[in-house]
Scaffold this active site. Structure first.
Site, mmCIF file in Angstrom:
data_model
loop_
_atom_site.group_PDB
_atom_site.id
_atom_site.type_symbol
_atom_site.label_atom_id
_atom_site.label_comp_id
_atom_site.label_asym_id
_atom_site.label_seq_id
_atom_site.Cartn_x
_atom_site.Cartn_y
_atom_site.Cartn_z
ATOM 1 N N HIS A 1 28.066 29.737 15.751
ATOM 2 C CA HIS A 1 29.203 29.165 15.150
ATOM 3 C C HIS A 1 29.443 27.907 15.632
ATOM 4 O O HIS A 1 30.585 27.491 16.295
ATOM 5 C CB HIS A 1 30.543 30.193 15.656
ATOM 6 C CG HIS A 1 31.833 29.955 14.748
ATOM 7 N ND1 HIS A 1 32.485 30.915 14.380
ATOM 8 C CD2 HIS A 1 32.322 29.100 14.086
ATOM 9 C CE1 HIS A 1 33.392 30.464 13.510
ATOM 10 N NE2 HIS A 1 33.135 29.218 13.407
ATOM 11 N N ARG B 1 32.606 32.379 7.299
ATOM 12 C CA ARG B 1 33.221 33.393 8.020
ATOM 13 C C ARG B 1 32.142 34.619 7.852
ATOM 14 O O ARG B 1 31.903 34.913 6.772
ATOM 15 C CB ARG B 1 34.365 33.744 7.694
ATOM 16 C CG ARG B 1 35.500 32.877 8.125
ATOM 17 C CD ARG B 1 35.633 32.733 9.744
ATOM 18 N NE ARG B 1 36.715 31.701 10.302
ATOM 19 C CZ ARG B 1 36.450 30.697 10.663
ATOM 20 N NH1 ARG B 1 35.055 29.976 10.535
ATOM 21 N NH2 ARG B 1 37.252 29.773 11.059
ATOM 22 N N GLU C 1 31.147 38.223 16.721
ATOM 23 C CA GLU C 1 30.824 37.171 17.486
ATOM 24 C C GLU C 1 31.224 37.328 18.968
ATOM 25 O O GLU C 1 32.353 37.269 19.400
ATOM 26 C CB GLU C 1 31.346 35.893 16.856
ATOM 27 C CG GLU C 1 30.909 35.644 15.315
ATOM 28 C CD GLU C 1 31.366 34.333 14.864
ATOM 29 O OE1 GLU C 1 32.126 33.406 15.618
ATOM 30 O OE2 GLU C 1 31.093 34.055 13.609
HETATM 31 P P1 NAI Z 1 39.259 24.643 1.970
HETATM 32 O O1 NAI Z 1 40.500 25.589 1.916
HETATM 33 O O2 NAI Z 1 39.134 23.239 1.514
HETATM 34 O O3 NAI Z 1 38.322 25.371 0.768
HETATM 35 C C1 NAI Z 1 38.241 26.743 0.663
HETATM 36 C C2 NAI Z 1 37.790 26.611 -0.883
HETATM 37 O O4 NAI Z 1 37.552 28.237 -0.997
HETATM 38 C C3 NAI Z 1 39.217 26.565 -1.932
HETATM 39 O O5 NAI Z 1 38.483 25.531 -3.082
HETATM 40 C C4 NAI Z 1 39.470 27.726 -2.569
HETATM 41 O O6 NAI Z 1 39.816 27.340 -3.722
HETATM 42 C C5 NAI Z 1 38.064 28.665 -2.479
HETATM 43 N N1 NAI Z 1 38.220 30.019 -2.492
HETATM 44 C C6 NAI Z 1 39.306 30.890 -2.109
HETATM 45 N N2 NAI Z 1 39.206 32.140 -2.534
HETATM 46 C C7 NAI Z 1 37.924 32.246 -3.100
HETATM 47 C C8 NAI Z 1 37.223 33.043 -3.744
HETATM 48 N N3 NAI Z 1 37.548 34.331 -3.756
HETATM 49 N N4 NAI Z 1 35.835 32.785 -4.483
HETATM 50 C C9 NAI Z 1 35.638 31.679 -4.311
HETATM 51 N N5 NAI Z 1 36.028 30.421 -3.702
HETATM 52 C C10 NAI Z 1 37.495 30.777 -3.192
HETATM 53 O O7 NAI Z 1 38.501 24.985 3.221
HETATM 54 P P2 NAI Z 1 37.165 24.295 3.994
HETATM 55 O O8 NAI Z 1 37.720 23.319 5.019
HETATM 56 O O9 NAI Z 1 36.332 23.958 2.816
HETATM 57 O O10 NAI Z 1 36.743 25.385 4.908
HETATM 58 C C11 NAI Z 1 36.026 26.637 4.103
HETATM 59 C C12 NAI Z 1 35.669 27.574 5.100
HETATM 60 O O11 NAI Z 1 34.685 27.133 6.326
HETATM 61 C C13 NAI Z 1 36.981 27.901 6.237
HETATM 62 O O12 NAI Z 1 37.755 28.789 5.691
HETATM 63 C C14 NAI Z 1 36.186 28.374 7.208
HETATM 64 O O13 NAI Z 1 36.082 29.661 7.178
HETATM 65 C C15 NAI Z 1 34.854 27.717 7.503
HETATM 66 N N6 NAI Z 1 34.616 26.829 8.579
HETATM 67 C C16 NAI Z 1 33.679 27.125 9.308
HETATM 68 C C17 NAI Z 1 33.294 26.128 10.397
HETATM 69 C C18 NAI Z 1 32.365 26.569 11.312
HETATM 70 O O14 NAI Z 1 32.250 25.964 12.676
HETATM 71 N N7 NAI Z 1 31.240 27.511 10.902
HETATM 72 C C19 NAI Z 1 34.502 25.060 10.609
HETATM 73 C C20 NAI Z 1 35.450 24.951 9.713
HETATM 74 C C21 NAI Z 1 35.528 25.790 8.781
#
Ligand code: NAI
Length: 333
Positions: free
Chosen positions: A280, A232, A261
């Site tokens: 995005h 993000r 965006e």
């Molecule tokens: P997820 O929930 O599986 O993983 C997120 C990870 O971040 C978790 O392991 C969590 O412990 C960790 N986390 C939380 N707070 C943290 C911090 N302060 N410091 C370090 N790590 C921390 O989510 P997922 O599916 O891996 O997605 C990650 C992000 O990717 C989403 O939240 C979304 O913002 C983004 N995304 C972007 C897309 C795009 O089209 N560019 C599409 C899908 C997701």
């Protein structure tokens, strides 16, 4: 007939699941006023990333029972407001992992091999660019992964197993399940930024992570290092990133997401030659788009046919409030 609002049209495969069962309509726009008007008599919303379901939208939608996201993130839903009203917020945690992870690897490789510069050089007749030696090898380089969830872990695996990169990870909430992996973890984010050749961000937008990549962190990176963000835009202090890129304090950046965006025309990122940008679109492959629309539609179908949708983001909070999650078909249809 039960009314379902789409914040934006979805892939035809997803629409097929709804047709004949629901009265489906598409929001005329993504502004809050448009959504308030469009959602006022609907029972379900299928929400893409184009719109925000705010408390105001929720409070003006008395029949609303389910908000079904087409992706993993729920930062465009006021989840607390939904929970207060007993509305299910469904998401799709793993639906686009592969697409986003592959896009991240593509950005890393694009930057390592300086493909934008090389492409431009050939078109401009600057064949000599081949002697500039500005491309680097990835094998043995350190990839700093911030957030080792679904996507971060997959990026780490692809880059480690496929490209021979070393993994340095930071995630205060998940270390245990990587015990058997050849990954190094640190609990010091500054160390990760300082040591990595590529830093890639994969944590959600939360009050804790918003703006976490501050000026000091960016400026602590090696001058040869790259920052990749497919998570993000809000995670990064974009102004400081632009400064660092302009001053060549870091080598470059690969960005799929932005603070605003789409970015405004005068956003300086658009003028820099040491960045590679995408709109995005990391998740928007043919395969993932089909999955996103069908699975988000399926959650709505399941709910109104009395089955529990696969992923209920606020399930625990709803249960704590004593709101039941199962419904009988005849009560709703
Ligand atoms: P997820 O929930 O599986 O993983 C997120 C990870 O971040 C978790 O392991 C969590 O412990 C960790 N986390 C939380 N707070 C943290 C911090 N302060 N410091 C370090 N790590 C921390 O989510 P997922 O599916 O891996 O997605 C990650 C992000 O990717 C989403 O939240 C979304 O913002 C983004 N995304 C972007 C897309 C795009 O089209 N560019 C599409 C899908 C997701």
């Amino acid at each position: 007939m039960i009314k379902v609002l789409l914040s934006q049209d979805i892939h035809p495969e997803g629409r097929k699941l709804l047709e004949g069962k629901f009265d489906v309509r598409i929001a005329p726009g993504a502004a809050e006023a448009d959504l308030i008007e469009a959602a006022k008599d609907v029972e379900a919303i299928i929400l893409r990333t184009n719109a925000k379901i705010t408390r105001k939208v929720i409070e003006n939608a008395p029949k609303l029972k389910i908000i079904s996201r087409t992706g993993a993130g729920v930062d465009n839903v006021d989840v607390d407001a939904a929970t207060e009203k007993g509305i299910l917020v469904c998401n799709l945690p793993a639906v686009n992992n592969v697409s986003v992870a592959e896009h991240t690897v593509a950005l890393i490789m694009h930057l390592a091999k300086q493909l934008s510069t090389m492409d431009r050089a050939v078109r401009e007749g600057k064949w000599n660019m081949r002697n500039s030696n500005i491309a680097v090898e990835l094998e043995g380089k350190i990839l700093g992964v911030v957030g080792m969830g679904n996507i971060g872990a997959l990026v780490a695996k692809k880059c480690h197993d496929g490209l021979g990169m070393k993994i340095l990870a930071y995630d205060p909430y998940t270390e245990e399940r990587f015990k058997d992996y050849d990954y190094e973890f640190t609990d010091d984010l500054e160390e990760l930024f300082r040591r990595s050749d590529f830093v890639t961000l994969h944590c959600p937008d939360t009050p804790e992570t918003r703006g976490m990549v501050k000026r000091d962190l960016i400026y602590s990176m090696k001058p040869t290092a790259y920052l990749i963000n497919t998570a993000r835009g809000t995670l990064v202090d974009e102004k400081s990133l632009i400064m660092a890129l302009k001053e060549r304090r870091i080598a470059g950046a690969g960005l799929d997401v932005f603070t605003e965006e789409p970015p405004k025309e005068d956003n300086e990122l658009l003028k820099l030659d040491n960045v590679v940008l995408s709109p995005h679109s990391a998740a928007m492959t043919k395969e993932a788009t089909t999955r996103m629309s069908t699975e988000a539609a399926q959650a709505v179908v399941d709910y109104f046919e009395g089955r529990q949708p696969k992923y209920i983001f606020n399930g625990n909070e709803l249960r704590k409030k004593g709101i039941r999650l199962y419904f009988e078909m005849e009560k709703l249809l």
